[in-house]
Design an enzyme around this catalytic site. Sequence first.
Site, short mmCIF file in Angstrom:
data_model
loop_
_atom_site.label_atom_id
_atom_site.label_comp_id
_atom_site.label_asym_id
_atom_site.label_seq_id
_atom_site.Cartn_x
_atom_site.Cartn_y
_atom_site.Cartn_z
N GLU A 137 24.56 1.88 2.46
CA GLU A 137 24.74 0.49 2.04
C GLU A 137 23.38 -0.13 1.78
OE1 GLU A 137 26.69 -1.53 5.27
OE2 GLU A 137 28.14 0.10 5.47
N LYS A 139 20.49 -2.75 2.70
CA LYS A 139 20.07 -3.50 3.89
C LYS A 139 19.76 -4.91 3.43
CE LYS A 139 17.67 -3.45 8.17
NZ LYS A 139 17.25 -4.83 8.19
N ASP A 141 18.77 -8.69 3.37
CA ASP A 141 17.71 -9.37 4.09
C ASP A 141 18.10 -10.82 4.39
OD1 ASP A 141 15.35 -9.58 5.37
OD2 ASP A 141 14.10 -9.60 3.58
N TYR A 249 29.61 -6.24 6.52
CA TYR A 249 29.26 -4.82 6.64
C TYR A 249 29.96 -4.08 7.78
CZ TYR A 249 25.49 -6.68 9.66
OH TYR A 249 24.78 -7.34 10.60
N LYS A 336 14.11 2.01 5.19
CA LYS A 336 13.49 0.82 4.61
C LYS A 336 12.54 1.14 3.46
CE LYS A 336 12.75 -2.90 7.33
NZ LYS A 336 12.27 -3.69 8.44
N CYS A 430 -24.30 -17.75 -14.25
CA CYS A 430 -23.59 -16.50 -14.47
C CYS A 430 -24.13 -15.41 -13.54
CB CYS A 430 -23.74 -16.09 -15.93
SG CYS A 430 -23.11 -14.43 -16.26
N CYS A 433 -26.05 -12.81 -16.06
CA CYS A 433 -27.25 -13.12 -16.87
C CYS A 433 -27.93 -14.41 -16.44
CB CYS A 433 -26.88 -13.19 -18.34
SG CYS A 433 -25.96 -14.68 -18.76
N CYS A 448 -19.47 -18.46 -18.88
CA CYS A 448 -20.91 -18.26 -18.95
C CYS A 448 -21.34 -18.70 -20.33
CB CYS A 448 -21.21 -16.78 -18.73
SG CYS A 448 -22.78 -16.27 -19.42
N CYS A 454 -25.66 -12.42 -22.77
CA CYS A 454 -25.20 -11.97 -21.46
C CYS A 454 -24.74 -10.51 -21.53
CB CYS A 454 -24.04 -12.86 -20.99
SG CYS A 454 -23.26 -12.30 -19.48
S1 IVH Z 1 24.94 -2.50 10.40
C1 IVH Z 1 24.69 -1.79 15.27
N1 IVH Z 1 24.59 -2.84 7.86
O1 IVH Z 1 19.99 -5.34 9.83
C2 IVH Z 1 24.03 -2.55 14.17
N2 IVH Z 1 23.22 -4.08 9.33
O2 IVH Z 1 17.99 -4.32 11.65
C3 IVH Z 1 24.85 -2.47 12.94
N3 IVH Z 1 21.66 -5.57 8.20
O3 IVH Z 1 21.31 -6.80 12.71
C4 IVH Z 1 24.26 -3.21 11.82
N4 IVH Z 1 22.27 -5.07 6.14
O4 IVH Z 1 21.43 -8.09 10.49
C5 IVH Z 1 24.18 -3.19 9.09
N5 IVH Z 1 24.44 -3.03 5.56
C6 IVH Z 1 24.03 -3.39 6.78
C7 IVH Z 1 23.02 -4.34 6.98
C8 IVH Z 1 22.63 -4.66 8.28
C9 IVH Z 1 21.47 -5.81 6.88
C10 IVH Z 1 20.88 -6.21 9.26
C11 IVH Z 1 21.74 -6.74 10.38
C12 IVH Z 1 21.26 -6.02 11.59
C13 IVH Z 1 19.86 -5.68 11.19
C14 IVH Z 1 19.29 -4.55 11.97
#
Ligand code: IVH
Length: 693
Positions: A137, A139, A141, A249, A336, A430, A433, A448, A454
Amino acid sequence: MTDSTSPAPSHKNNSVGTQNSQSDDTVIAQMCTLIDAIKTHNYAYYVLDNPKLEDSEYDQLRLSLIELEEAYPDLIQPDSPTNQVGDIPLSAFTQVVHDIPMLSLGNVFEYDDLREFMRRVNDRLSDAQQNPEYEMELKLDGLAVSLKYERGQLVQAVTRGDGRVGEDITQNTKTIRNLPLYLTDAKDLSLLEVRGEVLMPKAGFERLNRLAEENGEKVFANPRNAAAGSLRQLDPAVAASRPLAFYAYSVNQGLPETIDTQSVALAWLKDIGFSVSAVEVVDSPRAAQAYYESIIETRDELPFEIDGTVIKVNSLGLQQQLGFLSREPRWATAYKFPAETVMTRLNTIEWQVGRTGQLTPVGKLEPVKVGGVTVSNVTLHNFGEIQRLDVRAGDMVSVHRAGDVIPKVTRVWTDQRPEDSEPVTLPTNCPVCDSPVVLPDDEALARCTGGLFCPAQQQEALIHFVSRRAMDIDGLGERWLISFFEHGLVKTVADIYELHNHRDDLITYEKLGEKSVQNIIDAIEASKKTTLPRFIYALGIRGVGEGTAQNFAQQFGDLDSLMNADMEALIETPDVGTITAELTYEFFRAQHNIEVIDKLIKAGVHWDNVEQVAAGDLPLDGQTWVITGALDSMARDEAKAKLQALGAKVVGSVSAKTTALLAGDKAGSKLTKAEKLGVKVVSEDEFLGLVKS
Ligand code: IVH
């Protein structure tokens, strides 16, 4: 921890059975320094939503502490934050104990670490269970939120908090537009707990910060902080005005028993009304790597920020079997991306002098890896940018580099500024020069005033002169040219055509073979036959790009007429304004320029004069053209100059008055509009036929 400014808690070695040797004291002191730094950051980050460090630095601090703790388990301090996920909840919201703790994820950054993670999973599985399927999946932010639905109705939303206790943010969460408040398909479930991430899409974040800036309010450091700040608003009306989104998620309670994998659980969440991120099931480390790399490629196109991917064992049964180690699941980890924003020290600021004398400040950095490459220089653009950033030599700065974008300083950590630092001033002379530097009122760049006196400008002028679009002396590469310049063999562009008299010097200075020298001399010889527009462009008159050079050639027909033209005649040239006209006029009044031109012509540089056509006789007179998309054979500027030379006016947008649209590759909305308005569309091939005839 309640206050980032409160005195650091005193740390003692209260572990049992450890000798209090000198080295133990040193280790404890190191641990305490790290703990204090992490806690200060945690408070600023989780409670104040105002981080004091970049994430990559924070990760580094935690990693250093974890490494120390692993090496010296007896010395682990009782208040170490490594055993805690987030931070104490804010007291303004009701605290809620999570039914199931909300935990964190481990991190890997490289393919080898990913394989190591998979190996560890295998170690805990039986022979029959080896190499399980994984689900991947994005991640996201943002910040983790747990939602509870009773009989389909959203009843509670809680932040992660410290993982055990979070804050009740139900009211604010209800204002998130893509978050379902009622789930028809879950109306028979007494309890459903869904977890996911609340985030602020990039577009909304930029809008919010723009508004905040206009109103003189605090701007957020990044979309995640903006999302966190918005969810913690005490007034739900303010939260409602913030552009937030929720992506699910996991299902932590109430998942239908027939569902036994993470991928199907997410598909189900999607079916019942949740947004979920891009998901893929993979069956090998290579496939996992391919997913990770494909996400890096498309990352910028996503509407929200992500900081990596997450890899999870797909089978929920195996997840259960694998369980947790401390605060992290054994069945999942974050894979990451390399940090795109990192902190480093800006050691000094140097001023570089360009072809037309412009002074560009360049920050010399303590070399640092960012976005996967090591960066040691960063452009600061101009003096105004230095003032806007308030950056000084010795400052800690954040450097951002994403994709192929040129690295830039995005933040100056003024609170970490050395006491003896001094504001940057514009050099009065400058650096190359020593001529006086000027900063004209209407210009961003300081210059300059040395002109071709120069050396920096001389050198840049030479490089420009031989470049492909100017005299195109391909065989005389930039490296040789600079070397000949440094040895005093070429000072002005006219000296290039004298190089054949210095064969021996060329061979000695650069240890060039006879053949290479001959190649260079041949290339110089071949460049003598050129065109008037190229020659004008090659002179490097400030403000005169290829298009203007083309227009001058067309307007005046021969070089003498251009050199002798007065201001009035220059301004009559299409697309030439007062500034360019003045700069051109002055250029041809400077004695050293006239001398160089004379020498070039005497050396044999020549061209055919451009046939002038009386106004009203040009084939595209009275026509209005628009150019869109990418052209294969030339830059858009060049195409524009060619159309103008044929008498057309070239404008930026399509309207009913447009005569024709020149459409290159990947033409977008302009093409659609032209088609809608019935404006003639001309392909690149048709255009080439037109300009040739
Ligand atoms: S699963 C047991 N899936 O990342 C923990 N977390 O660094 C299960 N996060 O606290 C988390 N995208 O806030 C999961 N696709 C994703 C995620 C995700 C972002 C965050 C979440 C978690 C943190 C951990």
